[in-house]
Design a protein around this motif. Structure first.
Motif, PDB file in Angstrom:
ATOM      1  N   THR A 117       0.830  -1.209   0.000  1.00  0.00           N
ATOM      2  CA  THR A 117       0.000   0.000   0.000  1.00  0.00           C
ATOM      3  C   THR A 117       0.861   1.254   0.000  1.00  0.00           C
ATOM      4  O   THR A 117       0.615   2.190  -0.771  1.00  0.00           O
ATOM      5  CB  THR A 117      -0.955  -0.006   1.211  1.00  0.00           C
ATOM      6  OG1 THR A 117      -1.790  -1.163   1.142  1.00  0.00           O
ATOM      7  CG2 THR A 117      -1.810   1.241   1.228  1.00  0.00           C
ATOM      8  N   VAL A 118       1.870   1.282   0.850  1.00  0.00           N
ATOM      9  CA  VAL A 118       2.752   2.446   0.917  1.00  0.00           C
ATOM     10  C   VAL A 118       3.537   2.595  -0.382  1.00  0.00           C
ATOM     11  O   VAL A 118       3.661   3.704  -0.920  1.00  0.00           O
ATOM     12  CB  VAL A 118       3.696   2.346   2.129  1.00  0.00           C
ATOM     13  CG1 VAL A 118       4.780   3.414   2.070  1.00  0.00           C
ATOM     14  CG2 VAL A 118       2.906   2.477   3.431  1.00  0.00           C
ATOM     15  N   ALA A 119       4.055   1.486  -0.914  1.00  0.00           N
ATOM     16  CA  ALA A 119       4.818   1.553  -2.164  1.00  0.00           C
ATOM     17  C   ALA A 119       3.929   2.007  -3.318  1.00  0.00           C
ATOM     18  O   ALA A 119       4.322   2.872  -4.123  1.00  0.00           O
ATOM     19  CB  ALA A 119       5.427   0.188  -2.476  1.00  0.00           C
ATOM     20  N   GLY A 120       2.718   1.457  -3.399  1.00  0.00           N
ATOM     21  CA  GLY A 120       1.821   1.821  -4.498  1.00  0.00           C
ATOM     22  C   GLY A 120       1.355   3.260  -4.408  1.00  0.00           C
ATOM     23  O   GLY A 120       1.327   3.979  -5.419  1.00  0.00           O
ATOM     24  N   ALA A 121       0.990   3.703  -3.206  1.00  0.00           N
ATOM     25  CA  ALA A 121       0.536   5.080  -3.033  1.00  0.00           C
ATOM     26  C   ALA A 121       1.674   6.062  -3.305  1.00  0.00           C
ATOM     27  O   ALA A 121       1.466   7.120  -3.910  1.00  0.00           O
ATOM     28  CB  ALA A 121      -0.010   5.274  -1.623  1.00  0.00           C
ATOM     29  N   SER A 128      -2.000  16.836  -6.936  1.00  0.00           N
ATOM     30  CA  SER A 128      -1.284  17.004  -5.679  1.00  0.00           C
ATOM     31  C   SER A 128      -1.635  15.869  -4.724  1.00  0.00           C
ATOM     32  O   SER A 128      -2.690  15.226  -4.865  1.00  0.00           O
ATOM     33  CB  SER A 128      -1.662  18.337  -5.033  1.00  0.00           C
ATOM     34  OG  SER A 128      -3.016  18.291  -4.579  1.00  0.00           O
ATOM     35  N   PRO A 129      -0.769  15.596  -3.732  1.00  0.00           N
ATOM     36  CA  PRO A 129      -1.119  14.595  -2.723  1.00  0.00           C
ATOM     37  C   PRO A 129      -2.446  14.905  -2.026  1.00  0.00           C
ATOM     38  O   PRO A 129      -3.218  13.985  -1.717  1.00  0.00           O
ATOM     39  CB  PRO A 129       0.049  14.660  -1.744  1.00  0.00           C
ATOM     40  CG  PRO A 129       1.193  15.129  -2.564  1.00  0.00           C
ATOM     41  CD  PRO A 129       0.605  16.102  -3.550  1.00  0.00           C
ATOM     42  N   ALA A 130      -2.718  16.188  -1.801  1.00  0.00           N
ATOM     43  CA  ALA A 130      -3.983  16.560  -1.164  1.00  0.00           C
ATOM     44  C   ALA A 130      -5.168  16.135  -2.036  1.00  0.00           C
ATOM     45  O   ALA A 130      -6.171  15.595  -1.534  1.00  0.00           O
ATOM     46  CB  ALA A 130      -4.022  18.065  -0.909  1.00  0.00           C
ATOM     47  N   GLN A 131      -5.061  16.360  -3.354  1.00  0.00           N
ATOM     48  CA  GLN A 131      -6.152  15.982  -4.246  1.00  0.00           C
ATOM     49  C   GLN A 131      -6.287  14.464  -4.352  1.00  0.00           C
ATOM     50  O   GLN A 131      -7.396  13.937  -4.403  1.00  0.00           O
ATOM     51  CB  GLN A 131      -5.931  16.584  -5.636  1.00  0.00           C
ATOM     52  CG  GLN A 131      -7.094  16.351  -6.598  1.00  0.00           C
ATOM     53  CD  GLN A 131      -8.395  16.937  -6.074  1.00  0.00           C
ATOM     54  OE1 GLN A 131      -8.453  18.098  -5.666  1.00  0.00           O
ATOM     55  NE2 GLN A 131      -9.459  16.118  -6.048  1.00  0.00           N
ATOM     56  N   LEU A 132      -5.163  13.767  -4.355  1.00  0.00           N
ATOM     57  CA  LEU A 132      -5.210  12.305  -4.379  1.00  0.00           C
ATOM     58  C   LEU A 132      -5.901  11.763  -3.131  1.00  0.00           C
ATOM     59  O   LEU A 132      -6.670  10.797  -3.197  1.00  0.00           O
ATOM     60  CB  LEU A 132      -3.796  11.727  -4.492  1.00  0.00           C
ATOM     61  CG  LEU A 132      -3.073  11.959  -5.830  1.00  0.00           C
ATOM     62  CD1 LEU A 132      -1.628  11.501  -5.733  1.00  0.00           C
ATOM     63  CD2 LEU A 132      -3.789  11.239  -6.967  1.00  0.00           C
ATOM     64  N   ARG A 133      -5.627  12.395  -1.995  1.00  0.00           N
ATOM     65  CA  ARG A 133      -6.307  12.005  -0.752  1.00  0.00           C
ATOM     66  C   ARG A 133      -7.806  12.234  -0.875  1.00  0.00           C
ATOM     67  O   ARG A 133      -8.614  11.360  -0.514  1.00  0.00           O
ATOM     68  CB  ARG A 133      -5.736  12.789   0.438  1.00  0.00           C
ATOM     69  CG  ARG A 133      -6.561  12.647   1.711  1.00  0.00           C
ATOM     70  CD  ARG A 133      -5.965  13.424   2.859  1.00  0.00           C
ATOM     71  NE  ARG A 133      -5.729  14.825   2.562  1.00  0.00           N
ATOM     72  CZ  ARG A 133      -6.682  15.756   2.544  1.00  0.00           C
ATOM     73  NH1 ARG A 133      -7.948  15.438   2.780  1.00  0.00           N
ATOM     74  NH2 ARG A 133      -6.379  17.014   2.281  1.00  0.00           N
ATOM     75  N   ILE A 134      -8.197  13.392  -1.400  1.00  0.00           N
ATOM     76  CA  ILE A 134      -9.618  13.713  -1.562  1.00  0.00           C
ATOM     77  C   ILE A 134     -10.295  12.711  -2.497  1.00  0.00           C
ATOM     78  O   ILE A 134     -11.428  12.285  -2.267  1.00  0.00           O
ATOM     79  CB  ILE A 134      -9.777  15.153  -2.085  1.00  0.00           C
ATOM     80  CG1 ILE A 134      -9.332  16.154  -1.005  1.00  0.00           C
ATOM     81  CG2 ILE A 134     -11.207  15.430  -2.518  1.00  0.00           C
ATOM     82  CD1 ILE A 134      -9.192  17.577  -1.510  1.00  0.00           C
ATOM     83  N   ASN A 135      -9.553  12.297  -3.541  1.00  0.00           N
ATOM     84  CA  ASN A 135     -10.121  11.376  -4.533  1.00  0.00           C
ATOM     85  C   ASN A 135     -10.550  10.043  -3.926  1.00  0.00           C
ATOM     86  O   ASN A 135     -11.470   9.396  -4.435  1.00  0.00           O
ATOM     87  CB  ASN A 135      -9.111  11.110  -5.655  1.00  0.00           C
ATOM     88  CG  ASN A 135      -8.837  12.333  -6.506  1.00  0.00           C
ATOM     89  OD1 ASN A 135      -9.535  13.341  -6.425  1.00  0.00           O
ATOM     90  ND2 ASN A 135      -7.797  12.254  -7.327  1.00  0.00           N
ATOM     91  N   VAL A 136      -9.867   9.616  -2.882  1.00  0.00           N
ATOM     92  CA  VAL A 136     -10.177   8.307  -2.292  1.00  0.00           C
ATOM     93  C   VAL A 136     -10.946   8.425  -0.978  1.00  0.00           C
ATOM     94  O   VAL A 136     -11.084   7.456  -0.245  1.00  0.00           O
ATOM     95  CB  VAL A 136      -8.894   7.470  -2.061  1.00  0.00           C
ATOM     96  CG1 VAL A 136      -8.208   7.174  -3.375  1.00  0.00           C
ATOM     97  CG2 VAL A 136      -7.937   8.178  -1.120  1.00  0.00           C
TER      98      VAL A 136
END
Length: 269
Positions: free
Chosen positions: A205-209, A219-227
């Motif tokens: 999970t950490v490697a894939g993310a 951005s990482p923030a948008q990727l977080r929002i996406n999921v």
């Protein structure tokens, strides 16, 4: 590269980091005959490369890479003093030793580039911050950058003072991520998963993310929002992790501050 081929390159220390860089250079076309390696305990791989091993130094090498441990630098540097105050560029990847210290030993006219790589550089996935002294020209810093690109990305710092926060983020950062994997796996096991499965899930999970964050235009923030579905399972977990008093943001700030403070303490004896 032509200057390296004709004048030569000296590598002082060839552990994991030095070996990773040397492999990258040789794979990139640098002739083994252009490289002199000084290492008291050479590996079988190093012996097989065809480089000059523990031989006499070139008269005027293009660059000397200092890749020994910081505590060994005091014993190693005096043998290289004769190359100081000239056109040879000294590139150091040792932690905690300032440019001023190198200038005291090698001479104030010596071109010096200080670099701070992180441990993933040993597998070609590192990121390194570099900064040169007043005697290091743009050409000198370009050369250092091209060599360090053999083990990953390179960023140029504006001042040596930025080495400290860079160290606290990218230098120490792999340990933060490894600990994240540890605690994710432990939490999974406590919730009922087999230990080996929990660890496998956490690593993947950490490697894939991380890879997704690296290659995505978002951005990482948008990727977080996406999921994160509003009111959903992930949102509830993030409510805990993003808590303003006890969550990740405040913990990370405290961790980075502690790392910087400790580095300052070590530098001041």
């Amino acid at each position: 590269m032509d200057d390296l081929k004709t004048r030569g390159l000296v590598l002082l220390g060839c552990g994991k980091m030095g070996s990773a860089m040397l492999k990258g250079w040789l794979d990139g076309g640098l002739p083994p005959a252009s490289v002199t390696v000084l290492d008291p305990h050479p590996s079988d791989w190093l012996k097989s490369t065809g480089v000059h091993l523990n031989a006499d130094l070139p008269e005027n090498p293009a660059i000397v890479l200092l890749a020994v441990k910081p505590q060994m630098m005091g014993d190693a540097l005096p043998a290289l003093q004769k190359l100081g105050n000239g056109s040879t560029v000294f590139l150091t990847v040792a932690a905690g030793i300032t440019i001023a210290t190198y200038e005291e030993i090698l001479g104030a006219e010596t071109p010096i580039v200080r670099a701070m790589p992180n441990t993933p550089a040993a597998v070609g996935r590192g990121i390194t911050g570099i900064v040169g002294n007043a005697k290091a020209s743009k050409v000198d810093v370009d050369l250092a950058e091209s060599l360090l690109q053999a083990v990953g990305l390179v960023v140029r710092l504006e001042t040596e003072a930025q080495i400290r926060p860079l160290m606290a983020i990218s230098g120490c950062g792999p340990a933060y991520v490894f600990h994240l994997i540890e605690v994710m796996a432990a939490a999974g096991e406590k919730a009922g998963l087999p230990a080996d499965m929990a660890l496998q899930l956490a690593k993947a999970t950490v490697a894939g993310a991380g890879h997704l964050a690296e290659v995505s235009d978002e951005s990482p923030a948008q990727l977080r929002i996406n999921v994160t579905s509003p009111g959903g399972v992930t949102a509830e977990a993030l409510r805990v992790l993003m808590d303003e008093e006890n969550g990740f943001p405040v913990l990370m700030e405290r961790a980075v501050e502690a790392a910087i403070e400790r580095d300052e303490e070590l530098a001041n004896g």
